[in-house]
Design a protein around this motif. Sequence first.
Motif, mmCIF file in Angstrom:
data_model
loop_
_atom_site.group_PDB
_atom_site.id
_atom_site.type_symbol
_atom_site.label_atom_id
_atom_site.label_comp_id
_atom_site.label_asym_id
_atom_site.label_seq_id
_atom_site.Cartn_x
_atom_site.Cartn_y
_atom_site.Cartn_z
ATOM 1 N N LEU A 83 0.820 -1.212 0.000
ATOM 2 C CA LEU A 83 0.000 0.000 0.000
ATOM 3 C C LEU A 83 0.853 1.261 0.000
ATOM 4 N N PRO A 84 0.255 2.401 -0.410
ATOM 5 C CA PRO A 84 0.965 3.685 -0.335
ATOM 6 C C PRO A 84 1.301 4.041 1.118
ATOM 7 N N ALA A 85 2.265 4.926 1.279
ATOM 8 C CA ALA A 85 2.782 5.291 2.604
ATOM 9 C C ALA A 85 1.713 5.894 3.517
ATOM 10 N N ASP A 86 0.713 6.549 2.981
ATOM 11 C CA ASP A 86 -0.301 7.191 3.820
ATOM 12 C C ASP A 86 -1.499 6.283 4.106
ATOM 13 N N SER A 87 -1.349 4.996 3.879
ATOM 14 C CA SER A 87 -2.444 4.049 4.101
ATOM 15 C C SER A 87 -2.710 3.855 5.586
ATOM 16 N N THR A 88 -3.917 3.418 5.881
ATOM 17 C CA THR A 88 -4.333 3.185 7.264
ATOM 18 C C THR A 88 -4.469 1.685 7.526
ATOM 19 N N MET A 89 -4.675 1.357 8.779
ATOM 20 C CA MET A 89 -4.904 -0.036 9.142
ATOM 21 C C MET A 89 -6.167 -0.551 8.448
ATOM 22 N N GLY A 90 -7.149 0.311 8.290
ATOM 23 C CA GLY A 90 -8.358 -0.079 7.571
ATOM 24 C C GLY A 90 -8.054 -0.499 6.138
ATOM 25 N N ASP A 91 -7.114 0.204 5.505
ATOM 26 C CA ASP A 91 -6.716 -0.161 4.148
ATOM 27 C C ASP A 91 -6.055 -1.540 4.137
ATOM 28 N N ALA A 92 -5.202 -1.788 5.117
ATOM 29 C CA ALA A 92 -4.531 -3.090 5.203
ATOM 30 C C ALA A 92 -5.545 -4.194 5.501
ATOM 31 N N MET A 93 -6.480 -3.914 6.388
ATOM 32 C CA MET A 93 -7.471 -4.934 6.745
ATOM 33 C C MET A 93 -8.363 -5.292 5.560
ATOM 34 N N ALA A 94 -8.596 -4.336 4.668
ATOM 35 C CA ALA A 94 -9.415 -4.620 3.489
ATOM 36 C C ALA A 94 -8.772 -5.675 2.597
ATOM 37 N N LEU A 95 -7.450 -5.813 2.678
ATOM 38 C CA LEU A 95 -6.737 -6.804 1.868
ATOM 39 C C LEU A 95 -6.573 -8.143 2.582
ATOM 40 N N MET A 96 -6.825 -8.166 3.885
ATOM 41 C CA MET A 96 -6.620 -9.380 4.673
ATOM 42 C C MET A 96 -7.695 -10.420 4.394
ATOM 43 N N THR A 97 -7.350 -11.661 4.728
ATOM 44 C CA THR A 97 -8.355 -12.724 4.651
ATOM 45 C C THR A 97 -9.356 -12.531 5.787
ATOM 46 N N THR A 98 -10.470 -13.200 5.689
ATOM 47 C CA THR A 98 -11.484 -13.136 6.741
ATOM 48 C C THR A 98 -10.897 -13.585 8.076
ATOM 49 N N GLU A 99 -10.079 -14.626 8.047
ATOM 50 C CA GLU A 99 -9.476 -15.140 9.275
ATOM 51 C C GLU A 99 -8.523 -14.118 9.894
#
Length: 123
Positions: A83-99
Amino acid sequence: MLALIRTEVTALLLDLTADDSGNWIHYDGRPLTVAEKDIVSSATPAECQAAADALSRAIGEQEEDAAALERVRALAAPYFEQLPADSTMGDAMALMTTEERGEVDALAVGLTPDGVVIVPRPA
């Protein structure tokens, strides 16, 4: 036989540290009053043990919290790399698996009453 534990004594014992000269002070740097010195000197072995037990529990809880934060960081790191440098945890979580999202959510709830955790980005 149960020992009487004066909570004000235990609380004071937990707030003690030493200054550079070896004098007992509060953690915020205030010197002990005469009354507080009297309280400390009157502490029973049971009260000292109660303070030690409370400190051990607090250290254990801090270690558990640190491990949980490290796990959140480990889960998020591979996604933040994408992700870009200004991304948030929400941005990272959107890419995570459900687990992974479920694990992060469970860790966050355990760490804070409101479930909000601020985790520094990996360097």
